[in-house]
Design a protein around this motif. Sequence first.
Motif, PDB file in Angstrom:
ATOM      1  N   ILE A   1       0.352  -6.728  -1.402  1.00  0.00           N
ATOM      2  CA  ILE A   1       0.663  -5.881  -2.560  1.00  0.00           C
ATOM      3  C   ILE A   1       2.173  -5.602  -2.524  1.00  0.00           C
ATOM      4  O   ILE A   1       2.667  -5.012  -1.557  1.00  0.00           O
TER       5      ILE A   1
ATOM      6  N   HIS B   1      -0.132  -9.513  -5.208  1.00  0.00           N
ATOM      7  CA  HIS B   1      -0.257  -8.664  -6.387  1.00  0.00           C
ATOM      8  C   HIS B   1       1.057  -7.903  -6.532  1.00  0.00           C
ATOM      9  O   HIS B   1       1.362  -7.036  -5.720  1.00  0.00           O
TER      10      HIS B   1
ATOM     11  N   ALA C   1      -3.843   1.453  -1.644  1.00  0.00           N
ATOM     12  CA  ALA C   1      -4.209   0.060  -1.334  1.00  0.00           C
ATOM     13  C   ALA C   1      -4.629  -0.059   0.130  1.00  0.00           C
ATOM     14  O   ALA C   1      -5.604  -0.745   0.446  1.00  0.00           O
TER      15      ALA C   1
ATOM     16  N   ARG D   1      -5.987  -3.127   1.932  1.00  0.00           N
ATOM     17  CA  ARG D   1      -4.914  -4.123   1.720  1.00  0.00           C
ATOM     18  C   ARG D   1      -3.562  -3.551   2.112  1.00  0.00           C
ATOM     19  O   ARG D   1      -3.288  -2.377   1.932  1.00  0.00           O
TER      20      ARG D   1
ATOM     21  N   GLY E   1       0.706  -3.527   1.952  1.00  0.00           N
ATOM     22  CA  GLY E   1       1.730  -3.743   0.932  1.00  0.00           C
ATOM     23  C   GLY E   1       3.118  -3.395   1.405  1.00  0.00           C
ATOM     24  O   GLY E   1       3.326  -2.933   2.532  1.00  0.00           O
TER      25      GLY E   1
ATOM     26  N   GLY F   1      -3.679   1.949  -6.597  1.00  0.00           N
ATOM     27  CA  GLY F   1      -3.652   1.053  -5.434  1.00  0.00           C
ATOM     28  C   GLY F   1      -5.051   0.790  -4.891  1.00  0.00           C
ATOM     29  O   GLY F   1      -5.395  -0.335  -4.535  1.00  0.00           O
TER      30      GLY F   1
END
Lengths: 180, 189
Positions: A28, A51, A68, A73, A75, B57
Amino acid sequence: MANSVSPDIGVNWHQDIFDVLVAQDISIVAHVPDAGHGPLIKMCEANSNMHTVTLTTEQDGVGLLSGAWAGGRKGVLLMQSSGVGNTINALALPNICRIPFLTIVTMRGEWGEFIPWQVPMGQGTPKVLEAMGVRVFRVEKKEEVGLTVDAAAHLAINTRQSAAVLVSQKLIGAKQFNQG
Amino acid sequence: MLQRRPTVKFLLEDRPQNLLAVSGLGSSTWDLSAAGDNARNFGFIGAMGQAAPFALGLAIAQPTRRVALFTGDGEILMSLGILATIANIGPENLCVMVLDNESYSETGGQPTATAGPTDLELIAKGAGFTNTSTVRDDSELAALRESLRAASGLHFANIKIATEELPLVFPNSFDGVTAINRFRDAISA
């Protein structure tokens, strides 16, 4: 660029950052556009596994990446030093929840700056980050950018800390008047 | 006029397993806690303005789950740009709900901009949300509950609620690490 004072021509430090992001499964990429990050942003946008999110203000990147991570995930927030000031209160979130937070900051207002308005936040950037508990890594040589981002990402992810890599204006090249 | 605690409780009653709830600092977090403790809740108690980006997010990272954001008019007004960011990303699994009592209730009830001419649903439309509503009564609330539980669809709802003095209801833990670990474990389970 003729105005670049860094002698290590041939090192593609944007590519080096990109390779670290891929290797560390950082997918991310949140950013407020900055010319210094331009080539990296293009690479991330072109990669279907990443992303990329264009923010209206840097502070939203802190919450976005925290959410996230809560969802599994990893980032990174790409920003210019002038944007660091916008993130200050938001940094309480990764700090108090021990959420891994990684940002790569292209510096202004330090090496060869010509716009006075860039100086206060550029000079304040490492101080405010440290004041909010962010571990600060500075890099001044192109060939050390990848290595430094890798080290900062490892620290952030594995020890659940906030980490910032400050990419010196010395290696980016100071913007000149004729470049706008 | 709708009351905030029964409103949040109604929206979340018998919630589906895949529904994750995020709340903005202050009153929205107390409302979420009052609706019943749930490991799939994460409530902000600080970092004002960050609940909406956090929900975005989360929605990006968890595309097969529904993300419900409950926040207040004061918090969303602090960082309206996030509505443009959300609309541009367009996550189909996110439902943004603002509990709008037109005041900063935590700090003494000072009026927010929505007490004046500011209309959050119009702002959301202008930001690019195509599916929006302003909720003022039980039938509109029932419709929102359906949208929230729909399989997909990005939605923005401004819920007009009464100003009330209510007891604080704290979440499972005030400690951020405990709270986020519990939430993350519940998601990955």
